[in-house]
Design a protein around this motif. Structure first.
Motif, PDB file in Angstrom:
ATOM      1  N   ALA A  14       0.871  -1.173   0.000  1.00 39.51           N
ATOM      2  CA  ALA A  14       0.000   0.000   0.000  1.00 39.51           C
ATOM      3  C   ALA A  14       0.907   1.222   0.000  1.00 39.51           C
ATOM      4  O   ALA A  14       2.134   1.093  -0.108  1.00 39.51           O
ATOM      5  N   THR A  54      -0.701   2.217   9.346  1.00 34.81           N
ATOM      6  CA  THR A  54      -1.695   3.135   8.805  1.00 34.81           C
ATOM      7  C   THR A  54      -1.220   3.595   7.441  1.00 34.81           C
ATOM      8  O   THR A  54      -0.073   4.035   7.304  1.00 34.81           O
ATOM      9  N   TYR A  55      -2.079   3.434   6.458  1.00 33.84           N
ATOM     10  CA  TYR A  55      -1.711   3.764   5.088  1.00 33.84           C
ATOM     11  C   TYR A  55      -2.518   4.970   4.616  1.00 33.84           C
ATOM     12  O   TYR A  55      -3.393   5.475   5.334  1.00 33.84           O
ATOM     13  N   SER A  71      -5.128   5.806   1.742  1.00 35.33           N
ATOM     14  CA  SER A  71      -5.978   5.206   0.723  1.00 35.33           C
ATOM     15  C   SER A  71      -6.079   6.150  -0.461  1.00 35.33           C
ATOM     16  O   SER A  71      -6.603   7.261  -0.335  1.00 35.33           O
ATOM     17  N   ARG A  72      -5.559   5.704  -1.603  1.00 36.24           N
ATOM     18  CA  ARG A  72      -5.623   6.552  -2.800  1.00 36.24           C
ATOM     19  C   ARG A  72      -7.047   6.673  -3.317  1.00 36.24           C
ATOM     20  O   ARG A  72      -7.442   7.707  -3.831  1.00 36.24           O
ATOM     21  N   SER A  73      -7.836   5.590  -3.161  1.00 34.46           N
ATOM     22  CA  SER A  73      -9.213   5.649  -3.664  1.00 34.46           C
ATOM     23  C   SER A  73     -10.093   6.557  -2.803  1.00 34.46           C
ATOM     24  O   SER A  73     -10.931   7.292  -3.308  1.00 34.46           O
ATOM     25  N   ARG A  74      -9.864   6.510  -1.485  1.00 33.09           N
ATOM     26  CA  ARG A  74     -10.683   7.329  -0.590  1.00 33.09           C
ATOM     27  C   ARG A  74      -9.997   8.642  -0.213  1.00 33.09           C
ATOM     28  O   ARG A  74     -10.581   9.493   0.442  1.00 33.09           O
ATOM     29  N   GLN A  75      -8.720   8.777  -0.599  1.00 28.12           N
ATOM     30  CA  GLN A  75      -7.949   9.998  -0.323  1.00 28.12           C
ATOM     31  C   GLN A  75      -7.978  10.375   1.156  1.00 28.12           C
ATOM     32  O   GLN A  75      -8.222  11.522   1.529  1.00 28.12           O
ATOM     33  N   TRP A  85      -5.882   5.523   6.394  1.00 25.68           N
ATOM     34  CA  TRP A  85      -6.586   4.257   6.518  1.00 25.68           C
ATOM     35  C   TRP A  85      -5.786   3.372   7.459  1.00 25.68           C
ATOM     36  O   TRP A  85      -4.731   2.874   7.122  1.00 25.68           O
ATOM     37  N   LYS A 114      -5.062   0.128   8.808  1.00 27.20           N
ATOM     38  CA  LYS A 114      -5.330  -1.240   8.356  1.00 27.20           C
ATOM     39  C   LYS A 114      -6.053  -2.022   9.454  1.00 27.20           C
ATOM     40  O   LYS A 114      -5.566  -2.080  10.587  1.00 27.20           O
ATOM     41  N   HIS A 118      -8.681  -8.548   2.052  1.00 27.22           N
ATOM     42  CA  HIS A 118     -10.138  -8.340   2.109  1.00 27.22           C
ATOM     43  C   HIS A 118     -10.913  -9.363   1.277  1.00 27.22           C
ATOM     44  O   HIS A 118     -12.128  -9.480   1.404  1.00 27.22           O
TER      45      HIS A 118
END
Lengths: 137, 137
Positions: B39, B56-57, B59-63, B66, B68, B102
């Protein structure tokens, strides 16, 4: 979300290259499990890797295919190519000799963040060869 | 090349974030050596990871940040953060429970390219949990 599910559950290999045509590839020692390095592949690099059985990446700095070890001799024999759930990252299980990192270590990951620090690294490995003797200026 | 050499030989942690402010991070099972997922982190995600000890990353999709496992419960306890020679990639050695991916597998890398094929994958793992019971629609 049918497309997404299909990518995740399918047995069809559909690697997703990014906007620069690249997919990250992690080289992992097939015997020890040590992560050795990460690099990028374009479609051509992936095809050459599959066809020859030796890891070939795309060098972003030189903008050309780069057979790992072509200069140093430290080739990576590819035993298995794994892909992740969304097919945008690869793991290459490779058989290697000693000294995969150009700095002189077996792995590029030869330093770890010191416990309790966010600035200081400790060296967790010893050099296994002298890069000055391998790489000509 | 003094700067480059300094990055490689230094004990100063100077992670290099890309043009989007991100650095790739590979989560590796600290016990088994299995690569679990990859990630991205931005500076804030890295700081939170260091401060809390849990991966903790970004999230590119949720900007957004995140943590984990915040939804699934499958947290990653960070034992060690490794950085590579040019400091543009991280490996997180993590302690985890069963079911990190997931889709239901322990690792996101549950498929491998079939020998001799460039199109067909084989499943190399069994699902360890039912994601339909964990992730609410």
């Amino acid at each position: 979300m049918a497309a997404k599910q299909n990518i995740e559950e399918s047995s069809e290999f559909t690697p997703k290259f990014d906007e620069n045509g690249l997919i990250p590839a992690i080289a992992q020692d097939a015997k020890t499990g040590q992560v050795l390095m990460t690099a990028y592949m374009n479609r051509a690099a992936l095809d050459v890797t599959i066809q020859t059985g030796f890891a070939t990446y795309f060098s972003r700095s030189r903008q050309k295919l780069w057979k790992k070890g072509e200069e140093s001799g430290h080739l990576q024999k590819v035993e298995q190519i794994l892909v992740d759930c969304d097919q945008d990252c690869l793991v290459l299980k490779v058989t290697v000799d000693a000294g995969q990192c150009h700095v002189g270590y077996q792995s590029c990951f030869y330093r770890a963040l010191k416990t309790g620090s966010d600035k200081e690294l400790k060296f967790i490995a010893q050099k296994v060869y002298d890069p000055g003797k391998v790489y000509k200026k």
